[in-house]
Design an enzyme around this catalytic site. Sequence first.
Site, PDB file in Angstrom:
ATOM      1  CG  HIS A   1      -9.693  -0.018   1.657  1.00  0.00           C
ATOM      2  ND1 HIS A   1      -9.859   0.737   0.523  1.00  0.00           N
ATOM      3  CD2 HIS A   1      -8.916   0.708   2.489  1.00  0.00           C
ATOM      4  CE1 HIS A   1      -9.203   1.879   0.668  1.00  0.00           C
ATOM      5  NE2 HIS A   1      -8.615   1.885   1.842  1.00  0.00           N
TER       6      HIS A   1
ATOM      7  CG  HIS B   1      -7.673   0.594  -2.425  1.00  0.00           C
ATOM      8  ND1 HIS B   1      -7.374   1.635  -3.280  1.00  0.00           N
ATOM      9  CD2 HIS B   1      -6.927   0.806  -1.307  1.00  0.00           C
ATOM     10  CE1 HIS B   1      -6.494   2.442  -2.687  1.00  0.00           C
ATOM     11  NE2 HIS B   1      -6.210   1.974  -1.499  1.00  0.00           N
TER      12      HIS B   1
ATOM     13  CG  HIS C   1     -11.256   5.695   1.900  1.00  0.00           C
ATOM     14  ND1 HIS C   1     -10.396   6.570   1.278  1.00  0.00           N
ATOM     15  CD2 HIS C   1     -10.504   4.623   2.257  1.00  0.00           C
ATOM     16  CE1 HIS C   1      -9.186   6.060   1.270  1.00  0.00           C
ATOM     17  NE2 HIS C   1      -9.212   4.875   1.852  1.00  0.00           N
TER      18      HIS C   1
ATOM     19  CG  HIS D   1      -7.690   5.944   5.870  1.00  0.00           C
ATOM     20  ND1 HIS D   1      -6.657   5.075   6.140  1.00  0.00           N
ATOM     21  CD2 HIS D   1      -8.257   5.502   4.722  1.00  0.00           C
ATOM     22  CE1 HIS D   1      -6.606   4.141   5.193  1.00  0.00           C
ATOM     23  NE2 HIS D   1      -7.571   4.373   4.314  1.00  0.00           N
TER      24      HIS D   1
ATOM     25  CG  HIS E   1      -1.981   1.068   1.143  1.00  0.00           C
ATOM     26  ND1 HIS E   1      -1.909   2.219   1.877  1.00  0.00           N
ATOM     27  CD2 HIS E   1      -3.085   1.188   0.364  1.00  0.00           C
ATOM     28  CE1 HIS E   1      -2.946   2.988   1.580  1.00  0.00           C
ATOM     29  NE2 HIS E   1      -3.673   2.386   0.660  1.00  0.00           N
TER      30      HIS E   1
ATOM     31  CG  PHE F   1      -2.689   6.978   1.827  1.00  0.00           C
ATOM     32  CD1 PHE F   1      -3.827   6.366   2.337  1.00  0.00           C
ATOM     33  CD2 PHE F   1      -2.857   8.038   0.954  1.00  0.00           C
ATOM     34  CE1 PHE F   1      -5.098   6.805   1.989  1.00  0.00           C
ATOM     35  CE2 PHE F   1      -4.124   8.486   0.598  1.00  0.00           C
ATOM     36  CZ  PHE F   1      -5.250   7.866   1.120  1.00  0.00           C
TER      37      PHE F   1
ATOM     38  CG  HIS G   1      -4.878   6.701  -2.603  1.00  0.00           C
ATOM     39  ND1 HIS G   1      -3.628   6.139  -2.507  1.00  0.00           N
ATOM     40  CD2 HIS G   1      -5.678   5.987  -1.785  1.00  0.00           C
ATOM     41  CE1 HIS G   1      -3.670   5.149  -1.635  1.00  0.00           C
ATOM     42  NE2 HIS G   1      -4.902   5.018  -1.191  1.00  0.00           N
TER      43      HIS G   1
HETATM   44 CU1  C2O Z   1      -5.168   3.230  -0.233  1.00  0.00          CU
HETATM   45 CU2  C2O Z   1      -7.776   3.562   2.417  1.00  0.00          CU
HETATM   46  O1  C2O Z   1      -6.353   3.771   1.185  1.00  0.00           O
END
Ligand code: C2O
Length: 580
Positions: free
Chosen positions: A347, A187, A314, A318, A157, A334, A178
């Site tokens: 996710h 993802h 999202h 995070h 990631h 990230f 992203h």
């Molecule tokens: Cu690649 Cu929730 O992020």
Amino acid sequence: MSTSVGFLSTISPSACPLHERHSGAAPSGRLIWPRVSCHGNGDARQPPPSSLLMDRRDVLIALGGLTGGAAAAGKMALAAPVMPPDLGKCHYAHSSVCENLKCCPPYTSATPLRVRRAAHLVINDHEYMEKYREAVKKMKELPDNHPWNFYQQARIHCAYCNDAYDQVDFPTVPVQVHYSWLFLPWHRYYLHFYERILGKLIDDDTFTLPFWNFDSDDGMTMPEIFTADTSSPLYNANRDTSHYTPAILDYKYSYGNTAGSGETGKALVLANLCYMKKTFKQSLPLAELFMGDPLRAGEKADSTNGFGQLESIHNAIHMWVGTPECPHIDMGDFSTAGKDSIFFSLHANVDRLWHIYRMFCGNKVEFTDTDWLDSTFIFYDENEKKKEKNVGIQVRDCLKPDKLRYTYEEVPIPWMNVNCRKTTETEEKTKTELSLVRVEPFGSDPRELSKTALRVMVPRPKKSRSKTEKEEKVEVLLIKGISVDTEGPARFDVYISKPYGDLAGPDYGDFAGTFVRLPHKGMKGKERKGSLKLGITSLLEDLEAEDAEKLVVTLLPRMGEFTIGGVGIELLQTDNPRLL
Ligand code: C2O
């Protein structure tokens, strides 16, 4: 356990409008949309819902006003390609040679269909929880340099999100998954391989990751499978522990700014549900509003384009999980997010929401552009083979979860039926008329957005649009040339209200969407500009502002500092004309 293999295949595209109910709001959690098939593969055993539970338009649609309804009854041909049969359903063949001829070869599905279940519902399934912990434990115990090792997997990631690779032939352009239409497919694959590796480690090819059902009343707290036991392999100490249960998730969260949705308890749950409903409703007419803008070879993500509203929600989640102090590890950055098992459940639900979006749109391919469909990723699979181009790792091959042999447990979707017509954001006219202020147009120079709200008067390309016009084109608010003047986390929210001539009241109006960015080194400054696109057609109906020539747009800074290049409204061709 409800293992709904036909998950959502029973939702009709005709059910998309997310219409508000003006009376008799349905009890939260009750699915009342017409349960008819999008593409004729619906479950014929499902009886139609009671017409008492639907508004008139839904009833008409359910009766076959649109193709989905007709297809469910199996009566009418569809303008769609012929699909392979369900090999599990074989009946007698017609033959003049013999009667009762069964000629289908024995069917064994090569790969079992894995059913992902809700994290708040698996907690009491001790057998499953034991397996999940065991799998993650084994992953953590693998040699450091093993590609399946827990931390190696987390690094994948980081590599794709923190500029560790450059695009082939473009040595100065980092690979970034992203901020664009690559976000959801990349993802999806990442989770898919991760899940299969976990399954392989415990020799269980039905193993699934649980999804954090954060779009439901019962799922709006941090799942306790990740928080309750500090000695569990699923535990991670780098979190905001003040957000452990019973704290309720706030989609409008930002660090150090407790305003959030401005709600607590049940009202916050409702605010989140309405936010989710609004996100779907506003972005159904155009996939990029939900999923993110195109990104093509040689283009820098976050340079001229923007991310979709699902990614924004999202991002806020995070932040809500990660530590409130800088550097916001693990989930708030990230480069470290994959080190927290909760990442994969967050996710999984983002992925499920994409799946729902697609079902609402009749399984339509979101972008027919081959620059999206042919975008290619590389992952290690559970057999330690490097998957490469043309071996099933292009975007086009992940569009249907069942093709990757997984699905989602059917759980209620409470936001579909929630009544949100008038939110607390909209104050009564009489109140606002007392203190009207003049609001100027944006002007031609970039403007700063830091401590105080930026309010501008924005002309609409056309007012009083007819239904047909709205079906053809979606009205989109564009915030252009956004540069975040920090490498830290950043957020501003966007509100729209109807002006009185050139005047506006103190009330910002209705929430239209948001720009949320996690910390990102190298993303500071003027050369990394992004944009934000928000669908506002349905919002204007809710605001009863369709007849307005101009709108007051308010950008409310929540965290970080910005420079904004411009604000405008455009009409964009919709790709889902029926869904308004
Ligand atoms: Cu690649 Cu929730 O992020």
